[in-house]
Scaffold this motif. Structure first.
Motif, PDB file in Angstrom:
ATOM      1  N   GLY A 127       0.787  -1.224   0.000  1.00  0.00           N
ATOM      2  CA  GLY A 127       0.000   0.000   0.000  1.00  0.00           C
ATOM      3  C   GLY A 127       0.816   1.270   0.000  1.00  0.00           C
ATOM      4  O   GLY A 127       0.266   2.364   0.148  1.00  0.00           O
ATOM      5  N   ALA A 128       2.120   1.171  -0.181  1.00  0.00           N
ATOM      6  CA  ALA A 128       2.995   2.343  -0.176  1.00  0.00           C
ATOM      7  C   ALA A 128       3.098   2.954  -1.567  1.00  0.00           C
ATOM      8  O   ALA A 128       2.975   2.257  -2.574  1.00  0.00           O
ATOM      9  CB  ALA A 128       4.385   1.959   0.329  1.00  0.00           C
ATOM     10  N   HIS A 149      -6.266   8.847   3.085  1.00  0.00           N
ATOM     11  CA  HIS A 149      -5.317   8.851   4.197  1.00  0.00           C
ATOM     12  C   HIS A 149      -4.897   7.432   4.546  1.00  0.00           C
ATOM     13  O   HIS A 149      -3.739   7.175   4.875  1.00  0.00           O
ATOM     14  CB  HIS A 149      -5.928   9.544   5.414  1.00  0.00           C
ATOM     15  N   SER A 150      -5.859   6.510   4.447  1.00  0.00           N
ATOM     16  CA  SER A 150      -5.560   5.106   4.727  1.00  0.00           C
ATOM     17  C   SER A 150      -6.448   4.230   3.860  1.00  0.00           C
ATOM     18  O   SER A 150      -7.657   4.464   3.744  1.00  0.00           O
ATOM     19  CB  SER A 150      -5.797   4.791   6.209  1.00  0.00           C
ATOM     20  N   SER A 151      -5.854   3.215   3.260  1.00  0.00           N
ATOM     21  CA  SER A 151      -6.596   2.319   2.373  1.00  0.00           C
ATOM     22  C   SER A 151      -7.598   1.474   3.153  1.00  0.00           C
ATOM     23  O   SER A 151      -7.256   0.883   4.186  1.00  0.00           O
ATOM     24  CB  SER A 151      -5.628   1.394   1.637  1.00  0.00           C
ATOM     25  N   ASN A 152      -8.817   1.385   2.635  1.00  0.00           N
ATOM     26  CA  ASN A 152      -9.841   0.580   3.302  1.00  0.00           C
ATOM     27  C   ASN A 152      -9.699  -0.904   2.995  1.00  0.00           C
ATOM     28  O   ASN A 152     -10.454  -1.723   3.521  1.00  0.00           O
ATOM     29  CB  ASN A 152     -11.249   1.061   2.915  1.00  0.00           C
ATOM     30  N   SER A 291      -1.089 -16.214  11.072  1.00  0.00           N
ATOM     31  CA  SER A 291       0.114 -16.509  10.291  1.00  0.00           C
ATOM     32  C   SER A 291       0.362 -18.007  10.115  1.00  0.00           C
ATOM     33  O   SER A 291       1.073 -18.408   9.192  1.00  0.00           O
ATOM     34  CB  SER A 291       1.341 -15.849  10.937  1.00  0.00           C
ATOM     35  N   SER A 292      -0.229 -18.827  10.984  1.00  0.00           N
ATOM     36  CA  SER A 292      -0.020 -20.273  10.874  1.00  0.00           C
ATOM     37  C   SER A 292      -0.983 -20.951   9.911  1.00  0.00           C
ATOM     38  O   SER A 292      -0.867 -22.153   9.655  1.00  0.00           O
ATOM     39  CB  SER A 292      -0.144 -20.925  12.263  1.00  0.00           C
ATOM     40  N   VAL A 293      -1.955 -20.201   9.381  1.00  0.00           N
ATOM     41  CA  VAL A 293      -2.920 -20.783   8.437  1.00  0.00           C
ATOM     42  C   VAL A 293      -2.209 -21.080   7.116  1.00  0.00           C
ATOM     43  O   VAL A 293      -1.604 -20.185   6.511  1.00  0.00           O
ATOM     44  CB  VAL A 293      -4.109 -19.833   8.201  1.00  0.00           C
ATOM     45  N   LYS A 294      -2.291 -22.291   6.656  1.00  0.00           N
ATOM     46  CA  LYS A 294      -1.639 -22.684   5.408  1.00  0.00           C
ATOM     47  C   LYS A 294      -2.305 -21.975   4.227  1.00  0.00           C
ATOM     48  O   LYS A 294      -3.516 -21.991   4.091  1.00  0.00           O
ATOM     49  CB  LYS A 294      -1.717 -24.199   5.211  1.00  0.00           C
ATOM     50  N   GLY A 295      -1.478 -21.339   3.395  1.00  0.00           N
ATOM     51  CA  GLY A 295      -1.998 -20.690   2.194  1.00  0.00           C
ATOM     52  C   GLY A 295      -2.590 -19.315   2.432  1.00  0.00           C
ATOM     53  O   GLY A 295      -3.175 -18.734   1.511  1.00  0.00           O
ATOM     54  N   ILE A 296      -2.440 -18.780   3.640  1.00  0.00           N
ATOM     55  CA  ILE A 296      -3.018 -17.459   3.901  1.00  0.00           C
ATOM     56  C   ILE A 296      -2.106 -16.367   3.355  1.00  0.00           C
ATOM     57  O   ILE A 296      -0.876 -16.496   3.324  1.00  0.00           O
ATOM     58  CB  ILE A 296      -3.264 -17.231   5.411  1.00  0.00           C
ATOM     59  N   ARG A 297      -2.727 -15.306   2.900  1.00  0.00           N
ATOM     60  CA  ARG A 297      -2.004 -14.113   2.494  1.00  0.00           C
ATOM     61  C   ARG A 297      -2.682 -12.915   3.127  1.00  0.00           C
ATOM     62  O   ARG A 297      -3.868 -12.662   2.875  1.00  0.00           O
ATOM     63  CB  ARG A 297      -1.991 -13.970   0.979  1.00  0.00           C
ATOM     64  N   MET A 298      -1.964 -12.204   3.960  1.00  0.00           N
ATOM     65  CA  MET A 298      -2.506 -11.012   4.595  1.00  0.00           C
ATOM     66  C   MET A 298      -2.010  -9.788   3.838  1.00  0.00           C
ATOM     67  O   MET A 298      -0.813  -9.650   3.568  1.00  0.00           O
ATOM     68  CB  MET A 298      -2.100 -10.964   6.072  1.00  0.00           C
ATOM     69  N   LEU A 299      -2.947  -8.912   3.469  1.00  0.00           N
ATOM     70  CA  LEU A 299      -2.645  -7.776   2.608  1.00  0.00           C
ATOM     71  C   LEU A 299      -2.163  -6.581   3.425  1.00  0.00           C
ATOM     72  O   LEU A 299      -2.457  -6.455   4.607  1.00  0.00           O
ATOM     73  CB  LEU A 299      -3.878  -7.394   1.797  1.00  0.00           C
ATOM     74  N   GLY A 300      -1.440  -5.702   2.743  1.00  0.00           N
ATOM     75  CA  GLY A 300      -1.024  -4.457   3.369  1.00  0.00           C
ATOM     76  C   GLY A 300       0.312  -4.565   4.073  1.00  0.00           C
ATOM     77  O   GLY A 300       1.093  -5.493   3.829  1.00  0.00           O
ATOM     78  N   PRO A 301       0.600  -3.615   4.966  1.00  0.00           N
ATOM     79  CA  PRO A 301       1.901  -3.581   5.644  1.00  0.00           C
ATOM     80  C   PRO A 301       2.185  -4.862   6.423  1.00  0.00           C
ATOM     81  O   PRO A 301       1.272  -5.509   6.944  1.00  0.00           O
ATOM     82  CB  PRO A 301       1.769  -2.384   6.590  1.00  0.00           C
ATOM     83  N   GLU A 302       3.469  -5.201   6.503  1.00  0.00           N
ATOM     84  CA  GLU A 302       3.894  -6.381   7.247  1.00  0.00           C
ATOM     85  C   GLU A 302       3.635  -6.178   8.741  1.00  0.00           C
ATOM     86  O   GLU A 302       3.476  -5.056   9.224  1.00  0.00           O
ATOM     87  CB  GLU A 302       5.381  -6.647   7.015  1.00  0.00           C
TER      88      GLU A 302
END
Length: 384
Positions: A127-128, A149-152, A291-302
């Motif tokens: 998102g940068a 100001h911040s992505s929804n 973070s332990s969910v297999k195949g998960i992708r979390m969007l946005g900043p780390e």
């Protein structure tokens, strides 16, 4: 509603502080007349409701003159007023790929109506934006920069202060969409150099739906979106020049604005800085747990990086809409799925084909709430 774990605050905050409903009922009972349309005591009381709300909003956004705030029904109306009221034939606009359709659609309408030219600054997967790339987009006819100001979707926070400096350098107007930041991130329009700020009443400011507004810097004279009765200068053919009447044609939502005032006062007591820190800690707990969910992708900043109080995610092999449905029906957890009215951000994140599940916390969310969410996602995906 009994038994609901509400994690959809990025759409609308819920439940509201009790004072919000109390203020609305009181306004309905003692200030139910039209403000500015009479001298009897109920009309005066209705005008006082609006005046007090403007003062509270001025306090939260660092606005010097409360009359520079134009009330409307939501952020979308405010953005339309700002965009349609400021753009002229052949102007150039810079926006970002993080924008909501409340920005993109009015801009594209101006492209068709007034031959406005538009450039969208790319955002990366977190998102940068690249400020150097943004600066290269400025032209001699760049009149407006529109920036969330911040992505929804991503939760990323854009560098408004730095963007404002670019606008000053190139003599462009800066319009900020504060749909996800108002009441959550400390905002001072003077310090940040914001020319126009569109804000919702029903999200981080804790007011009811149908409320919002636009701050317009005193040196700007934009065209009204609506024309009609204001209770002032009724003999004139044109909208009055005086603020806020110029931008508030018709009978306002006095009852809703009374509730908004109560919500803003609650935020001022808690402070946006405190609310942000609490929401940030909860998002970190969600991200750590998922973070332990297999195949998960979390969007946005780390994890560990600044973000507003939402976490959007996808899970390989699982339909986002179905996951959200099961969270509601099986666990009583309210989240949002789909495209969140921000297709450009999904394009940037690479989730155009799948959409995403979005869990968003609020001022009253707790660690227990997010732990239930994490446990539910683990069970639904067969991780636990």
């Amino acid at each position: 509603m009994e038994g609901v774990i509400y994690l959809d605050h990025a759409a609308t905050s819920w439940p509201k502080p009790p004072a919000v409903g109390d203020a609305m009922l009181s306004a309905l009972e003692i200030a139910g007349a039209n403000p500015g349309r009479g001298s009897h005591r109920m009309a005066v009381q209705a005008s006082r409701v609006l005046f007090e709300a403007r003062k509270s909003i001025s306090n939260i956004f660092g606005i010097k003159n409360a009359n520079d705030i134009a009330f409307g029904s939501n952020t979308t109306e405010a953005l339309n007023l700002a965009i349609q009221g400021s753009l002229r034939e052949g102007d150039h606009v810079i926006a970002t790929m993080a924008e909501h359709n409340s920005v993109r659609r009015p801009l594209e309408y101006m492209r068709r109506l007034r031959n406005v030219e538009i450039d969208y600054v790319p955002v990366d997967a977190s998102g940068a934006i690249d400020l150097m790339q943004m600066e290269r987009m400025f032209r001699s006819n760049t009149r407006l920069v529109v920036c969330t100001h911040s992505s929804n979707l991503l939760g990323s926070i854009l560098p408004i202060g730095e963007i404002s400096l670019l606008c000053r350098k190139h003599q462009a107007i800066l319009l900020v969409d504060a749909a996800q930041s108002a009441g959550v991130i400390p905002v001072n329009v003077q310090q940040l150099g914001i020319d126009m700020l569109a804000f919702p009443g029903h999200k981080g400011l804790l007011g009811p739906q149908g409320t919002g507004g636009l701050y317009i810097a005193p040196e700007l004279d934009i065209e009204p979106l609506l024309h009609g009765g204001t209770g002032s200068q009724s003999e004139a053919l044109e909208q009055p020049k005086v603020r806020p009447d110029r931008y508030e044609a018709g009978t306002p939502n006095t009852v809703g604005i009374a509730g908004l005032n109560a919500g803003v006062k609650h935020v001022l007591e808690m402070t946006p800085a405190f609310i942000y820190q609490n929401e940030w800690e909860l998002t970190q707990h969600i991200m750590d747990g998922l973070s332990s969910v297999k195949g998960i992708r979390m969007l946005g900043p780390e994890i560990g990086q600044p973000r507003t109080g939402l976490v959007s995610f996808t899970v390989d092999g699982y339909d986002s809409a179905q996951l959200a449905f099961r969270l509601d029906r099986n666990y009583g957890i309210a989240v949002r799925s789909g495209f969140h009215c921000t297709p450009l951000a999904h394009e940037s994140a690479g989730t155009t084909a799948t959409g995403a599940v979005r869990a968003s916390v609020g001022y009253n969310s707790t660690r227990e709430h997010v732990e239930v969410l994490v446990k539910a996602v683990l069970e639904l995906t067969g991780t636990d």
